[in-house]
Design an enzyme around this catalytic site. Structure first.
Site, mmCIF file in Angstrom:
data_model
loop_
_atom_site.group_PDB
_atom_site.id
_atom_site.type_symbol
_atom_site.label_atom_id
_atom_site.label_comp_id
_atom_site.label_asym_id
_atom_site.label_seq_id
_atom_site.Cartn_x
_atom_site.Cartn_y
_atom_site.Cartn_z
ATOM 1 N N GLY A 55 7.599 5.347 3.740
ATOM 2 C CA GLY A 55 6.606 4.482 4.389
ATOM 3 C C GLY A 55 5.608 3.908 3.406
ATOM 4 N N ALA A 58 7.479 -1.007 0.956
ATOM 5 C CA ALA A 58 8.858 -1.391 1.295
ATOM 6 C C ALA A 58 9.229 -0.919 2.698
ATOM 7 C CB ALA A 58 9.826 -0.835 0.255
ATOM 8 N N SER A 81 6.237 10.869 4.286
ATOM 9 C CA SER A 81 5.617 12.171 4.022
ATOM 10 C C SER A 81 4.245 11.998 3.396
ATOM 11 C CB SER A 81 6.518 12.965 3.081
ATOM 12 O OG SER A 81 5.788 14.028 2.546
ATOM 13 N N VAL A 84 4.019 13.612 0.045
ATOM 14 C CA VAL A 84 4.542 12.896 -1.125
ATOM 15 C C VAL A 84 3.635 11.713 -1.469
ATOM 16 C CG1 VAL A 84 6.514 11.632 -2.058
ATOM 17 C CG2 VAL A 84 6.906 13.545 -0.503
ATOM 18 N N VAL A 89 0.020 1.412 -5.940
ATOM 19 C CA VAL A 89 -0.276 0.150 -6.621
ATOM 20 C C VAL A 89 0.582 -0.929 -5.967
ATOM 21 C CG1 VAL A 89 -1.051 1.003 -8.863
ATOM 22 C CG2 VAL A 89 1.392 0.871 -8.374
ATOM 23 N N LYS A 120 -5.239 -15.647 -4.586
ATOM 24 C CA LYS A 120 -4.729 -15.714 -5.962
ATOM 25 C C LYS A 120 -4.109 -17.088 -6.196
ATOM 26 C CE LYS A 120 -1.052 -13.802 -8.857
ATOM 27 N NZ LYS A 120 0.077 -12.870 -8.916
ATOM 28 N N LEU A 388 11.052 0.075 -4.643
ATOM 29 C CA LEU A 388 11.258 0.772 -5.913
ATOM 30 C C LEU A 388 12.553 1.571 -5.922
ATOM 31 C CD1 LEU A 388 7.594 2.024 -6.503
ATOM 32 C CD2 LEU A 388 8.719 0.040 -7.521
ATOM 33 N N THR A 399 6.144 -9.643 -9.019
ATOM 34 C CA THR A 399 7.328 -10.040 -8.260
ATOM 35 C C THR A 399 7.939 -8.938 -7.384
ATOM 36 O OG1 THR A 399 8.457 -9.665 -10.353
ATOM 37 C CG2 THR A 399 8.149 -11.948 -9.683
ATOM 38 N N ILE A 401 6.894 -7.029 -4.807
ATOM 39 C CA ILE A 401 6.786 -7.148 -3.351
ATOM 40 C C ILE A 401 7.607 -8.360 -2.887
ATOM 41 C CG2 ILE A 401 5.183 -7.541 -1.419
ATOM 42 C CD1 ILE A 401 3.100 -5.918 -3.062
HETATM 43 C C1 LIG Z 1 2.248 0.159 -12.270
HETATM 44 C C2 LIG Z 1 2.774 -0.675 -11.159
HETATM 45 C C3 LIG Z 1 2.099 -1.814 -10.755
HETATM 46 C C4 LIG Z 1 2.622 -2.612 -9.745
HETATM 47 N N1 LIG Z 1 1.989 -3.780 -9.403
HETATM 48 C C5 LIG Z 1 2.581 -4.623 -8.534
HETATM 49 C C6 LIG Z 1 2.003 -5.863 -8.208
HETATM 50 O O1 LIG Z 1 0.926 -6.202 -8.672
HETATM 51 N N2 LIG Z 1 2.660 -6.669 -7.343
HETATM 52 C C7 LIG Z 1 3.854 -6.315 -6.791
HETATM 53 O O2 LIG Z 1 4.437 -7.109 -6.056
HETATM 54 N N3 LIG Z 1 4.386 -5.112 -7.025
HETATM 55 C C8 LIG Z 1 3.787 -4.272 -7.884
HETATM 56 N N4 LIG Z 1 4.345 -3.056 -8.130
HETATM 57 C C9 LIG Z 1 5.486 -2.627 -7.345
HETATM 58 C C10 LIG Z 1 4.982 -2.130 -5.993
HETATM 59 O O3 LIG Z 1 4.058 -1.092 -6.186
HETATM 60 C C11 LIG Z 1 6.122 -1.659 -5.136
HETATM 61 O O4 LIG Z 1 7.114 -2.657 -5.078
HETATM 62 C C12 LIG Z 1 5.673 -1.384 -3.733
HETATM 63 O O5 LIG Z 1 4.543 -0.572 -3.707
HETATM 64 C C13 LIG Z 1 6.763 -0.749 -2.921
HETATM 65 O O6 LIG Z 1 6.869 0.603 -3.205
HETATM 66 P P1 LIG Z 1 7.858 1.470 -2.318
HETATM 67 O O7 LIG Z 1 7.464 1.349 -0.908
HETATM 68 O O8 LIG Z 1 9.236 1.101 -2.704
HETATM 69 O O9 LIG Z 1 7.619 2.950 -2.867
HETATM 70 P P2 LIG Z 1 6.423 4.004 -2.621
HETATM 71 O O10 LIG Z 1 5.113 3.357 -2.485
HETATM 72 O O11 LIG Z 1 6.593 5.021 -3.703
HETATM 73 O O12 LIG Z 1 6.763 4.667 -1.227
HETATM 74 C C14 LIG Z 1 7.755 5.666 -1.108
HETATM 75 C C15 LIG Z 1 7.693 6.264 0.279
HETATM 76 O O13 LIG Z 1 8.730 7.219 0.402
HETATM 77 C C16 LIG Z 1 8.192 8.414 0.927
HETATM 78 N N5 LIG Z 1 8.960 9.543 0.435
HETATM 79 C C17 LIG Z 1 9.387 9.808 -0.821
HETATM 80 N N6 LIG Z 1 10.025 10.978 -0.867
HETATM 81 C C18 LIG Z 1 10.024 11.463 0.395
HETATM 82 C C19 LIG Z 1 10.528 12.633 1.005
HETATM 83 N N7 LIG Z 1 11.165 13.605 0.315
HETATM 84 N N8 LIG Z 1 10.349 12.789 2.319
HETATM 85 C C20 LIG Z 1 9.701 11.846 3.076
HETATM 86 N N9 LIG Z 1 9.203 10.726 2.541
HETATM 87 C C21 LIG Z 1 9.352 10.546 1.214
HETATM 88 C C22 LIG Z 1 6.752 8.438 0.426
HETATM 89 O O14 LIG Z 1 5.948 9.274 1.218
HETATM 90 C C23 LIG Z 1 6.389 6.986 0.588
HETATM 91 O O15 LIG Z 1 5.997 6.757 1.915
HETATM 92 C C24 LIG Z 1 3.816 -2.233 -9.115
HETATM 93 C C25 LIG Z 1 4.466 -1.055 -9.481
HETATM 94 C C26 LIG Z 1 3.960 -0.277 -10.491
HETATM 95 C C27 LIG Z 1 4.684 0.971 -10.874
#
Ligand SMILES: Cc1cc2nc3c(=O)[nH]c(=O)nc-3n(C[C@H](O)[C@H](O)[C@H](O)COP(=O)(O)OP(=O)(O)OC[C@H]3O[C@@H](n4cnc5c(N)ncnc54)[C@H](O)[C@@H]3O)c2cc1C
Length: 583
Positions: A55, A58, A81, A84, A89, A120, A388, A399, A401
């Protein structure tokens, strides 16, 4: 679509379910064969139960899009979770996000005041070619379209004739960004007054500004969650302990949580972040590593109080071993240092970040390791990796998001209601790969074209480039010609601003530009620049515009910090917000 107007190509849309690109070894026969071995996911093959694992941005974006598009057609569950947490960011975006929000019928003012968002117009690249240098990569169009020769070629000719100006002088977004101004047309209320002044001042071809948002990542996920929970989505709080697979075909059948709950599904979206619990840890999909092109592999992030009114651009400031981002939200700054651990330690990066951001800290710095590259198959069996979990290209051009939104759009278009088609999954993967490689190349360009002395930069200058990029740079260097390929995100203007900004000086430019008399050339340039100057002069500051259009209530960030504190209490670490948001 809106792409032409918003400065980047539209949200990448596939060319139609199951269509196979010619010229890449896929012909009609392959398509027929693939359709012939269409594989069904479950008993009757029909997909009705979707489970979203994770959650973060993405997970919640996917949940929102699916509930909005398919309403009662699917039974959707999201598991996240608190223990977790999220990456915490991801706060700078590109204009395609507005197209996506329109599809979801999101009201902009409500959205911005909920996520403490700001506007922006560009990215300010500082110290990239060498310390002290700066250029702006704006959204939007530069100059005017002419049928034969791109505008920047006329600008190159004007430089040859000794006329002093910057290419950005002919771009509304750059001019406004440099003066910290912002306004929209026809938004009603107080902004109407500016709109009228601007419309009058700017007898321009364009009728609006091209922009994106800066926002709080935690609040963004929370906003998306509120939007879709009312639409029947089921949310489960719990840690995934096991991914249960069909022993015969490896398809995922269920997620087993630490408390013993079993969540069964037909289709699983892996939004578990870099852990990629389903697509990698369970399915062993494999990862293509791009570290040799993009050497940064860690970041340290920080949030501080605002040190002035928000600027309408993201700052990307190169340093000896990577770069430093600064994003101004309504009430605070999100900042961080991206670096290569071969050239800088965590302690050095943290010390640098704190020294360069002395404003009061709102959260302690936290380290984020990352790996640049892509999952070999974004869609593998009945798992689709998003965010990610599927890929990561460092955030230099904001890029990530966008790539998630684009993938979710593609998923909606390819949604396998009647069962999983290998051909459709292959097409989905192919489009994902091409999209990523294009973005990757654009980001590599910034690292490669530098004149800095430090070892990391020397290494990047001398590295072997990914296919196609060297050719682009060479063509621009020799002729001043740049282009946007079909389905590519970055437009000609982006390539032009960045190549010029990174120090590529074209040796020639289009000969037709020489046919213009001095007077005609001046008329052309003035005809673009004067309305821009007048429009910018009529714009309010971004701060004034935010105050009247989308000011966030104090509760927006109080809520966020309450969540952050709650998360820290639960996990004992600072690592994003996540958690149970009590509305
Ligand atoms: C340094 C940095 C800077 C960034 N800056 C930008 C930016 O400026 N612009 C942009 O577009 N993108 C940026 N990004 C990318 C952006 O942060 C991600 O694309 C975006 O936050 C999506 O993340 P996510 O949802 O894939 O992962 P996460 O935010 O890591 O979410 C993962 C989810 O999975 C859950 N999860 C994981 N393991 C378990 C488990 N065992 N059981 C239950 N739940 C679990 C977690 O609780 C969480 O809810 C950046 C990334 C980094 C690393």
């Amino acid at each position: 679509m809106q792409g032409a107007a918003i400065g980047y190509a539209a949200l990448a849309a596939p060319q139609g379910g199951g269509a196979v690109p010619e010229g890449r070894g896929h012909g009609r026969d392959t398509l027929r064969k693939n359709v012939g071995r269409m594989k069904l996911a479950t008993g009757n093959g029909r997909i009705r139960k979707v489970v979203i694992a994770g959650g973060g941005t993405a997970g919640w974006v996917a949940a929102c899009a699916l509930t909005h598009q398919f309403r009662d057609m699917l039974d959707i569950t999201l598991v996240e979770s608190e223990q977790v947490g999220t990456v915490g960011v991801g706060e700078s975006t590109i204009p395609t996000i507005r197209t996506f929000h329109k599809l979801l019928q999101i009201d902009e003012r409500e959205f911005l005041s909920s996520v403490a968002g700001s506007f922006k117009l560009a990215i300010s690249f500082e110290n990239w070619t060498r310390p002290g240098a700066r250029y702006i990569h704006p959204f939007g169009t530069t100059g005017v379209n002419t049928w034969s020769v791109d505008f920047h070629q006329f600008w190159l000719e004007s430089r040859r004739r000794g006329i002093k100006s910057e290419l950005g002088d002919y771009c509304l977004e750059t001019a406004a960004a440099l003066k910290d101004r912002f306004a929209l047309f026809n938004t009603g209320q107080n902004t109407q007054q500016w709109s009228m002044r601007w419309t009058k001042a700017a007898s321009m071809e364009r009728r609006d500004v091209s922009y994106a948002y800066h926002f709080d990542a935690g609040l963004y996920a929370a906003f998306m969650r509120v939007k879709c929970e009312g639409r029947g989505l089921k949310r489960i709080e719990g840690k995934i302990a096991q991914v249960r697979q069909d022993p015969e075909n490896g398809f995922v059948q269920a997620l087993v949580l630490e408390d013993g709950q079993v969540i069964e599904g037909d289709l699983f979206l892996d939004c578990t972040g870099a852990r990629a619990l389903l697509s990698e840890q369970a399915l062993k999909t494999g990862f293509e590593d791009w570290n040799h092109w993009l050497p940064s592999n860690r970041a340290v992030a920080l949030q501080t109080e605002a040190d002035g009114p928000p600027v309408p651009y993201t700052r990307a400031i190169a340093h000896e071993a990577g770069w430093h981002w600064k994003i101004s939200l309504q009430h605070r700054i999100g900042c961080g240092i991206v670096f290569s651990d071969a050239h800088m330690s965590d302690d050095e990066a943290t010390a640098k970040l704190l020294a360069e951001n002395p404003a009061k800290r709102l959260r302690e710095p936290w380290i984020i390791p990352f790996r640049t590259g892509r999952r070999r198959k974004a869609w593998n069996k009945n798992v689709i990796a998003l965010g990610l979990a599927s890929s990561f290209i460092e955030p230099l051009e904001s890029t990530s998001i966008h790539l998630t939104l684009s993938a979710v759009t593609r998923l909606v278009q390819f949604f396998p209601f009647e069962g999983i088609s290998e051909a459709a999954a292959e097409r989905y993967n192919e489009v994902s790969r091409m999209e990523l490689e294009h973005v990757r190349n654009f980001v590599v360009l910034h690292y490669h074209l530098n004149q800095r002395d430090e070892p990391l930069w020397k290494q990047c200058r001398e590295m072997e480039l990914p296919p196609g990029l060297g050719e682009r740079i060479q063509v621009f260097r020799e002729t001043g010609y740049a282009w946007q390929g079909e389905d590519e995100l970055f437009r000609l203007d982006s390539w032009t601003h960045c190549m010029l900004g990174q120090g590529v000086v074209p040796q020639n430019h289009h000969p037709l530009t020489r046919a213009l008399s001095d007077a005609d050339l001046k008329t052309l340039l003035d005809g673009v620049r004067k309305p821009i100057d007048a429009a910018v002069a009529a714009m309010p500051s971004q701060q004034d515009f935010i105050d009247s259009y989308c000011r966030a209530p104090d509760s927006a960030w109080e809520k966020m910090y309450a969540c952050a504190r709650q998360h820290e209490q639960v996990t004992g670490k600072v690592a994003g917000v996540g958690g149970d948001l009590k509305q």
